[in-house]
Motif scaffolding. Sequence first.
Motif, short mmCIF file in Angstrom:
data_model
loop_
_atom_site.label_atom_id
_atom_site.label_comp_id
_atom_site.label_asym_id
_atom_site.label_seq_id
_atom_site.Cartn_x
_atom_site.Cartn_y
_atom_site.Cartn_z
N LEU A 1 -4.20 19.97 6.97
CA LEU A 1 -4.47 20.58 8.27
C LEU A 1 -3.66 19.96 9.41
CD1 LEU A 1 -8.35 21.04 8.11
CD2 LEU A 1 -6.60 22.79 7.83
N VAL A 2 -3.10 18.78 9.19
CA VAL A 2 -2.29 18.15 10.24
C VAL A 2 -0.82 18.54 10.05
CG1 VAL A 2 -3.89 16.24 10.50
CG2 VAL A 2 -1.96 16.01 8.92
N ARG A 3 0.02 18.13 11.01
CA ARG A 3 1.45 18.38 10.88
C ARG A 3 2.05 17.43 9.84
NH1 ARG A 3 2.34 17.95 17.26
NH2 ARG A 3 0.58 16.52 16.90
N SER A 4 3.15 17.85 9.23
CA SER A 4 3.71 17.10 8.10
C SER A 4 4.03 15.65 8.46
CB SER A 4 4.96 17.80 7.56
OG SER A 4 5.95 17.92 8.56
N LYS A 5 4.37 15.39 9.72
CA LYS A 5 4.73 14.04 10.14
C LYS A 5 3.53 13.09 10.18
CE LYS A 5 4.42 15.21 15.09
NZ LYS A 5 5.18 15.30 16.37
N ASN A 6 2.33 13.64 10.02
CA ASN A 6 1.11 12.82 10.05
C ASN A 6 0.30 12.90 8.76
OD1 ASN A 6 1.34 11.88 12.83
ND2 ASN A 6 0.92 14.00 13.42
N PHE B 1 -9.91 12.76 15.58
CA PHE B 1 -8.83 12.21 16.40
C PHE B 1 -7.56 12.01 15.58
CE2 PHE B 1 -12.15 8.94 15.58
CZ PHE B 1 -11.53 8.29 14.51
N ALA B 2 -7.38 12.84 14.56
CA ALA B 2 -6.18 12.76 13.73
C ALA B 2 -4.93 12.96 14.57
CB ALA B 2 -6.24 13.84 12.64
N GLU B 3 -3.87 12.29 14.16
CA GLU B 3 -2.52 12.41 14.73
C GLU B 3 -2.31 11.60 15.99
OE1 GLU B 3 -0.57 16.39 13.27
OE2 GLU B 3 -2.03 16.89 14.84
N ARG B 4 -3.26 10.75 16.38
CA ARG B 4 -3.03 10.01 17.62
C ARG B 4 -3.69 8.63 17.70
NH1 ARG B 4 -6.64 14.19 18.32
NH2 ARG B 4 -8.41 14.02 19.76
N MET B 5 -4.43 8.21 16.73
CA MET B 5 -5.11 6.93 16.80
C MET B 5 -4.38 5.87 15.98
SD MET B 5 -9.17 6.21 16.24
CE MET B 5 -9.94 4.64 16.62
N LYS B 6 -4.28 4.68 16.53
CA LYS B 6 -3.64 3.58 15.81
C LYS B 6 -4.39 3.27 14.52
CE LYS B 6 -2.04 0.88 19.84
NZ LYS B 6 -2.24 -0.42 20.53
N PHE B 7 -3.63 2.90 13.48
CA PHE B 7 -4.31 2.51 12.24
C PHE B 7 -5.08 1.22 12.44
CE2 PHE B 7 -4.55 0.45 8.06
CZ PHE B 7 -5.26 1.43 7.39
N MET C 1 0.63 23.51 16.85
CA MET C 1 0.13 22.42 16.01
C MET C 1 -0.56 22.99 14.77
SD MET C 1 -1.32 19.73 18.86
CE MET C 1 -0.22 19.05 20.11
N ALA C 2 0.14 23.89 14.12
CA ALA C 2 -0.42 24.58 12.96
C ALA C 2 -0.51 23.64 11.76
CB ALA C 2 0.46 25.77 12.60
N PRO C 3 -1.46 23.88 10.86
CA PRO C 3 -1.54 23.09 9.62
C PRO C 3 -0.22 23.18 8.86
CG PRO C 3 -3.49 24.47 9.87
CD PRO C 3 -2.52 24.90 10.93
N GLU D 1 5.76 7.97 22.37
CA GLU D 1 6.94 8.05 21.51
C GLU D 1 6.53 8.05 20.03
OE1 GLU D 1 6.56 5.91 24.00
OE2 GLU D 1 7.91 6.89 25.45
N SER D 2 5.60 7.18 19.69
CA SER D 2 5.14 7.11 18.29
C SER D 2 4.42 8.39 17.88
CB SER D 2 4.20 5.91 18.12
OG SER D 2 4.89 4.70 18.33
N GLU D 3 3.65 8.92 18.80
CA GLU D 3 2.93 10.15 18.49
C GLU D 3 3.88 11.32 18.27
OE1 GLU D 3 -0.52 12.98 20.50
OE2 GLU D 3 -0.36 10.89 21.14
N ARG D 4 4.91 11.38 19.06
CA ARG D 4 5.88 12.47 18.90
C ARG D 4 6.68 12.32 17.61
NH1 ARG D 4 6.21 16.23 22.45
NH2 ARG D 4 5.61 15.98 24.66
N GLU D 5 7.00 11.10 17.25
CA GLU D 5 7.77 10.89 16.01
C GLU D 5 6.89 11.11 14.79
OE1 GLU D 5 10.79 7.60 13.97
OE2 GLU D 5 9.88 7.23 15.93
N GLY D 6 5.62 10.82 14.93
CA GLY D 6 4.69 10.98 13.80
C GLY D 6 4.19 9.64 13.32
N LEU D 7 2.92 9.59 12.98
CA LEU D 7 2.30 8.33 12.58
C LEU D 7 2.74 7.86 11.20
CD1 LEU D 7 -1.37 8.77 13.89
CD2 LEU D 7 0.66 7.92 15.08
#
Length: 482
Positions: free
Chosen positions: A60-65, A150-156, A260-262, A464-470
């Motif tokens: 369901l998230v973008r491929s970069k995440n 909060f997928a795609e934006r929280m620090k591990f 932000m499609a799956p 910047e990290s969020e745009r590049e992908g986690l």
Amino acid sequence: MTFKRPYGAGLAALAVGLFAATAAYAEPTVNKGDNAWMLTSTVLVLLMTIPGLALFYGGLVRSKNMLSVLMQVFYTVCVVTVIWAVYGYSLTFTGGSDFIGGFSKAFMMGVTTDSKAATFSVDANISELIYMCFQMTFAAITPALIVGAFAERMKFAAIALFIPLWVTLIYFPIAHMVWYWQGPDLIQDAAKALAAATDAAAKTAAQAKLDELNADAGWIFKKGAIDFAGGTVVHINAGIAGLIGALLIGKRVGYGKELMAPHSLTMSMIGASLLWVGWFGFNAGSNLEANGGAALAMTNSFVATAAAALSWMFAEWIIKGHPSVLGVISGAVAGLVAVTPAAGFSGVMGAIVLGLIVGVVCLFFCTVVKNALGYDDSLDVFGVHCVGGIVGALGTGILVNPALGGAGIIDYTAIPPKVADYDFAAQMMSQIWGVGTTLVWSGIGSAILYKVVDVIVGLRTNVESEREGLDITEHTERAYNM
């Protein structure tokens, strides 16, 4: 074997406070068939989380995440498993107070291959180690549900700190409050002793013992709330925590402006299907015995899920002009959520009605309400799990009524145990207590924990990290190298 249900507790998990009967009655026996069924159910619930939930969320998230979600879910299972064995099981399923247990079983003290856990039939136990592992899988999947909000934006690093704090301070107390009691064996033994007392002194002593046993239970349990497999403990608990997290962390960069499609509905379809398969362990396994009660829970888990998937799909078809794969699998999960507290209490037709209702209700919250309020719950954890859990918990209070085909609630103080009289107003008030307590405890407690984690390591990754992908910025890996 007669299937029995306790007064004031779901068949999902009953306290394991009795592992030996009183001297006056026979030692409870362990049925190998029940043990085998519970071993199977435990593995099925693990299947729900890894790979089921991980693939459902990941698609369901973008491929970069993609990898970041897989990592978060897998880490959650691992860290909660260790915590559960060290002290979580003890805090949840031993006496201590109305709100939390004690440390008498910390580090698995006293839990051996010979110790037993109560089921829902008097004098029929299962191995305690199996029960411990079964409940471990519930403790693991609950916080894993939260990460979808909060997928795609929280620090591990923030997740790595938040999960242990959350299960310790939120999950263990809620599970104790809803599911801990002394079990049917000691209650029935005390009731028999009271009935056999021949003089005033003996009756007084026996009544005091029965009162003591009934008092040693979780706070929500004593309010009379019923929760078969975790409508409050798992779904409402995780759903409200997810919403609070989404609000405090804020929206994803570009939310509402960028697509932000799956990235793989194929993967999500596989994950949802694994969730449905594993959920039979979740619901039917919560019966703790391989008997007619497990069959009822299994049947309800089939029909409610299918009904909810269809109601979501057709409602979406009517509103948007097309049915979607995302809609039908989301509806199925909503149906599984709603039937979780009702699985062993509702009749089959009641479960179908519950599924039909929850599919439409959750669709409304995941679209109309979410868009109107503008919050970014990435994977609709609140709209499906919290809302679906509330519908299921309140619906259980209605569908348990034997007049509606429900199974009723067993009174273990009767000799022999029997179905208690149904009181609609009293039962619904009990259900409201369960829902309300969970919302308040988890909502406020989770908000505090998010703030604590934010102060220590920070909640959110930078723009910047969020745009590049986690996947790259947090784990230096890619899900796909093509």
